[in-house]
Design a protein around this motif. Structure first.
Motif, mmCIF file in Angstrom:
data_model
loop_
_atom_site.group_PDB
_atom_site.id
_atom_site.type_symbol
_atom_site.label_atom_id
_atom_site.label_comp_id
_atom_site.label_asym_id
_atom_site.label_seq_id
_atom_site.Cartn_x
_atom_site.Cartn_y
_atom_site.Cartn_z
ATOM 1 N N VAL A 102 24.899 -10.452 8.833
ATOM 2 C CA VAL A 102 23.846 -9.578 8.312
ATOM 3 C C VAL A 102 23.289 -10.171 7.023
ATOM 4 O O VAL A 102 24.041 -10.501 6.103
ATOM 5 C CB VAL A 102 24.378 -8.158 8.046
ATOM 6 C CG1 VAL A 102 23.279 -7.264 7.480
ATOM 7 C CG2 VAL A 102 24.945 -7.553 9.335
ATOM 8 N N LEU A 103 21.971 -10.299 6.960
ATOM 9 C CA LEU A 103 21.320 -10.821 5.763
ATOM 10 C C LEU A 103 20.396 -9.762 5.183
ATOM 11 O O LEU A 103 19.532 -9.229 5.871
ATOM 12 C CB LEU A 103 20.501 -12.075 6.088
ATOM 13 C CG LEU A 103 19.662 -12.641 4.931
ATOM 14 C CD1 LEU A 103 20.559 -13.087 3.779
ATOM 15 C CD2 LEU A 103 18.793 -13.792 5.404
ATOM 16 N N SER A 104 20.595 -9.460 3.911
ATOM 17 C CA SER A 104 19.746 -8.508 3.201
ATOM 18 C C SER A 104 18.995 -9.253 2.106
ATOM 19 O O SER A 104 19.607 -9.985 1.316
ATOM 20 C CB SER A 104 20.611 -7.395 2.589
ATOM 21 O OG SER A 104 19.828 -6.516 1.824
ATOM 22 N N ILE A 105 17.688 -9.097 2.065
ATOM 23 C CA ILE A 105 16.863 -9.801 1.081
ATOM 24 C C ILE A 105 16.505 -8.853 -0.055
ATOM 25 O O ILE A 105 15.906 -7.797 0.162
ATOM 26 C CB ILE A 105 15.595 -10.366 1.735
ATOM 27 C CG1 ILE A 105 15.983 -11.390 2.806
ATOM 28 C CG2 ILE A 105 14.682 -11.004 0.696
ATOM 29 C CD1 ILE A 105 14.816 -11.965 3.567
ATOM 30 N N GLU A 116 24.191 -1.442 -4.003
ATOM 31 C CA GLU A 116 24.868 -0.221 -3.566
ATOM 32 C C GLU A 116 24.567 0.078 -2.104
ATOM 33 O O GLU A 116 25.452 0.506 -1.354
ATOM 34 C CB GLU A 116 24.442 0.954 -4.448
ATOM 35 C CG GLU A 116 24.971 0.857 -5.875
ATOM 36 C CD GLU A 116 24.450 1.970 -6.756
ATOM 37 O OE1 GLU A 116 23.468 2.650 -6.340
ATOM 38 O OE2 GLU A 116 24.992 2.172 -7.857
ATOM 39 N N ARG A 117 23.319 -0.143 -1.687
ATOM 40 C CA ARG A 117 22.972 0.102 -0.288
ATOM 41 C C ARG A 117 23.722 -0.847 0.633
ATOM 42 O O ARG A 117 24.228 -0.440 1.696
ATOM 43 C CB ARG A 117 21.454 -0.049 -0.087
ATOM 44 C CG ARG A 117 20.648 1.121 -0.610
ATOM 45 C CD ARG A 117 19.215 1.087 -0.099
ATOM 46 N NE ARG A 117 18.447 0.024 -0.713
ATOM 47 C CZ ARG A 117 17.726 0.158 -1.817
ATOM 48 N NH1 ARG A 117 17.710 1.315 -2.448
ATOM 49 N NH2 ARG A 117 17.031 -0.849 -2.303
ATOM 50 N N LEU A 118 23.812 -2.114 0.236
ATOM 51 C CA LEU A 118 24.517 -3.087 1.062
ATOM 52 C C LEU A 118 26.001 -2.748 1.154
ATOM 53 O O LEU A 118 26.602 -2.840 2.232
ATOM 54 C CB LEU A 118 24.339 -4.489 0.485
ATOM 55 C CG LEU A 118 25.021 -5.620 1.270
ATOM 56 C CD1 LEU A 118 24.475 -5.689 2.696
ATOM 57 C CD2 LEU A 118 24.819 -6.963 0.562
ATOM 58 N N GLU A 119 26.609 -2.338 0.053
ATOM 59 C CA GLU A 119 28.031 -1.997 0.065
ATOM 60 C C GLU A 119 28.298 -0.778 0.941
ATOM 61 O O GLU A 119 29.320 -0.700 1.627
ATOM 62 C CB GLU A 119 28.502 -1.733 -1.368
ATOM 63 C CG GLU A 119 30.003 -1.503 -1.492
ATOM 64 C CD GLU A 119 30.828 -2.670 -0.966
ATOM 65 O OE1 GLU A 119 31.923 -2.413 -0.410
ATOM 66 O OE2 GLU A 119 30.383 -3.823 -1.085
ATOM 67 N N LYS A 120 27.390 0.154 0.951
ATOM 68 C CA LYS A 120 27.536 1.346 1.787
ATOM 69 C C LYS A 120 27.513 0.984 3.263
ATOM 70 O O LYS A 120 28.300 1.500 4.066
ATOM 71 C CB LYS A 120 26.419 2.345 1.462
ATOM 72 C CG LYS A 120 26.668 3.746 1.976
ATOM 73 C CD LYS A 120 25.618 4.704 1.429
ATOM 74 C CE LYS A 120 25.908 6.136 1.846
ATOM 75 N NZ LYS A 120 24.888 7.076 1.295
ATOM 76 N N VAL A 121 26.608 0.076 3.629
ATOM 77 C CA VAL A 121 26.543 -0.377 5.019
ATOM 78 C C VAL A 121 27.806 -1.148 5.379
ATOM 79 O O VAL A 121 28.373 -0.977 6.473
ATOM 80 C CB VAL A 121 25.294 -1.266 5.234
ATOM 81 C CG1 VAL A 121 25.329 -1.901 6.624
ATOM 82 C CG2 VAL A 121 24.020 -0.448 5.066
ATOM 83 N N THR A 131 25.558 -10.972 3.670
ATOM 84 C CA THR A 131 25.032 -11.818 2.601
ATOM 85 C C THR A 131 23.780 -11.175 2.025
ATOM 86 O O THR A 131 22.965 -10.623 2.760
ATOM 87 C CB THR A 131 24.673 -13.225 3.124
ATOM 88 O OG1 THR A 131 25.817 -13.813 3.732
ATOM 89 C CG2 THR A 131 24.189 -14.116 1.989
ATOM 90 N N SER A 132 23.638 -11.235 0.715
ATOM 91 C CA SER A 132 22.426 -10.761 0.053
ATOM 92 C C SER A 132 21.814 -11.925 -0.714
ATOM 93 O O SER A 132 22.515 -12.627 -1.454
ATOM 94 C CB SER A 132 22.753 -9.615 -0.914
ATOM 95 O OG SER A 132 21.595 -9.212 -1.626
ATOM 96 N N LEU A 133 20.517 -12.141 -0.514
ATOM 97 C CA LEU A 133 19.822 -13.228 -1.202
ATOM 98 C C LEU A 133 18.536 -12.704 -1.831
ATOM 99 O O LEU A 133 17.843 -11.875 -1.231
ATOM 100 C CB LEU A 133 19.468 -14.349 -0.222
ATOM 101 C CG LEU A 133 20.608 -15.161 0.396
ATOM 102 C CD1 LEU A 133 20.042 -16.155 1.400
ATOM 103 C CD2 LEU A 133 21.414 -15.878 -0.676
ATOM 104 N N PRO A 134 18.198 -13.188 -3.014
ATOM 105 C CA PRO A 134 16.882 -12.845 -3.584
ATOM 106 C C PRO A 134 15.802 -13.601 -2.835
ATOM 107 O O PRO A 134 16.040 -14.685 -2.303
ATOM 108 C CB PRO A 134 17.000 -13.322 -5.032
ATOM 109 C CG PRO A 134 18.016 -14.421 -4.984
ATOM 110 C CD PRO A 134 18.992 -14.032 -3.912
ATOM 111 N N LEU A 135 14.602 -13.048 -2.801
ATOM 112 C CA LEU A 135 13.522 -13.659 -2.039
ATOM 113 C C LEU A 135 13.195 -15.059 -2.543
ATOM 114 O O LEU A 135 12.892 -15.955 -1.746
ATOM 115 C CB LEU A 135 12.273 -12.774 -2.089
ATOM 116 C CG LEU A 135 11.042 -13.280 -1.337
ATOM 117 C CD1 LEU A 135 11.361 -13.522 0.132
ATOM 118 C CD2 LEU A 135 9.887 -12.295 -1.476
#
Length: 385
Positions: A102-105, A116-121, A131-135
């Motif tokens: 899962v990638l969240s931008i 917080e949203r990513l941790e909840k998911v 993984t979370s990446l800045p645009l």
């Protein structure tokens, strides 16, 4: 959450199982809650037949798919459905056909709310890689891509500018709301694709619903990128170097909204939509984008005429890629093949000759017509829509 619920069914048996009382009307058929959930699941999973367990390699070398998560109703629902599907595969065969990455931008760059949203998911679906990446990271994943770097309007050497400054420079140079929305969306796609390739993901599964694909069809055409529709709305190999899949292409946005609240209420706490109610176009034309107009239009159409939305997607799905497209040169920004080398405004902007529409004869550009209208270039004077 945008969109309206499907109408509640009258007191009559479910059209599918005939055993329970219906709870909702889906395309004129009354369905109970369980059958409605099964309807949505089936629509999505049938699009992923190639990822069945019997096609999978060993557990140590499972195929990996990338799911871009925006926390909207579509991508969150897709994650939920795929998580359930993998659990079902494991319970039946003790194997899984694929692994999910899962990638969240994060466009706000390390915002607390995003984390917080990513941790909840992650807490609800702990079996997957996140993984979370800045645009602006797109410029780091493409360090040797001189064509994309050359689009950065900066007086300094693009190679020496950090990625955050490069993104800020591009956004600051854009002259309209449509241009900003278009370029940011394109950069998001490029970031997702490059991450998928660098992390050995076989395919990208997008959460686009029928409604979203219809919006994209008209929006991309209006922005001058209609030639790219065979790759942008259909399952298969993308010119960007990986496979695209749209498992929710047969499910309307309003059906997903009802699924979240009726069939799977746990999803309501995970879905984040910055605006509630139907999409409204801005009163100011300067703030209104083509994407906003298309979204508003199809959200209204799907309420009473869902077949129109489905027909747009079904018809667009019949488009074929032009012969020899794999050998065509690609746009520096969107990465789509440009048929016949018709780069820039002069390629498709009415009069098909050099020296018109503000493009001097002999000028070369590596942007397609649509991207040329968004990215200001020294050789162009055409105003952005």
């Amino acid at each position: 959450m945008p969109g309206k619920h499907l109408p509640r069914a009258a007191d009559e048996p479910c059209d599918k199982c005939k055993l329970k009382m219906s709870a909702i009307l889906v395309r004129a058929k009354p369905l109970c809650q369980d059958c409605f959930a099964r309807y949505v699941h089936t629509k999505a999973i049938k699009r992923l037949e190639s990822f069945r367990v019997n096609f999978a390699a060993s557990q140590d070398h499972r195929r990996k798919i990338l799911l871009p998560l925006s926390y909207g109703v579509s991508s969150t629902t897709l994650l939920h459905i795929l998580d359930l599907h993998l659990k079902t595969q494991r319970s039946k065969t003790n194997r899984a056909g694929f692994a999910i990455s899962v990638l969240s931008i994060d466009e706000a760059s390390q915002s607390l709310a995003h984390a917080e949203r990513l941790e909840k998911v992650r807490e609800h679906y702990p079996d997957h890689e996140y993984t979370s990446l800045p645009l602006h990271h797109v410029f780091r994943l493409l360090p040797d891509d001189a064509s994309l770097g050359a689009l950065v309007p900066t007086s300094s050497d693009p190679a020496k500018a950090n990625s955050e400054d490069q993104l800020a420079s591009i956004v600051a140079s854009l002259t309209s709301a449509t241009a900003r929305a278009d370029v940011l969306s394109t950069l998001r796609t490029r970031l997702v694709v490059e991450y998928a390739k660098q992390n050995s993901c076989e395919s990208i599964v997008w959460g686009d619903s029928t409604t979203r694909l219809a919006e994209k069809t008209l929006a991309e055409t209006a922005k001058g990128r209609g030639f790219s529709l065979p790759w942008q709305v259909s399952d298969g190999t993308s010119p960007l170097g990986t496979n695209f899949h749209y498992p929710l292409r047969d499910v309307l946005k309003k059906e997903l909204v009802s699924y979240v609240d009726l069939a799977e209420p746990i999803l309501s706490s995970l879905v984040y939509e910055p605006f509630s109610g139907a999409t409204q176009a801005s009163m100011s034309s300067k703030k209104t984008t083509i994407d906003d107009l298309m979204k508003q239009y199809f959200e209204s159409v799907e309420e009473n005429f869902p077949s129109i939305v489905s027909n747009v997607v079904r018809t667009t799905g019949k488009l074929e890629t032009p012969p020899g497209a794999s050998s065509d040169s690609c746009c520096s920004l969107c990465g789509m093949p440009v048929p016949g080398g018709h780069f820039g405004v002069h390629g498709w902007g009415g009069d098909q000759h050099h020296g018109v529409d503000g493009v001097p004869a002999g000028t070369s550009t590596t942007l397609c017509y649509g991207c040329t209208r968004s990215i200001p270039q020294p050789s162009t004077t055409g105003a952005t829509t």
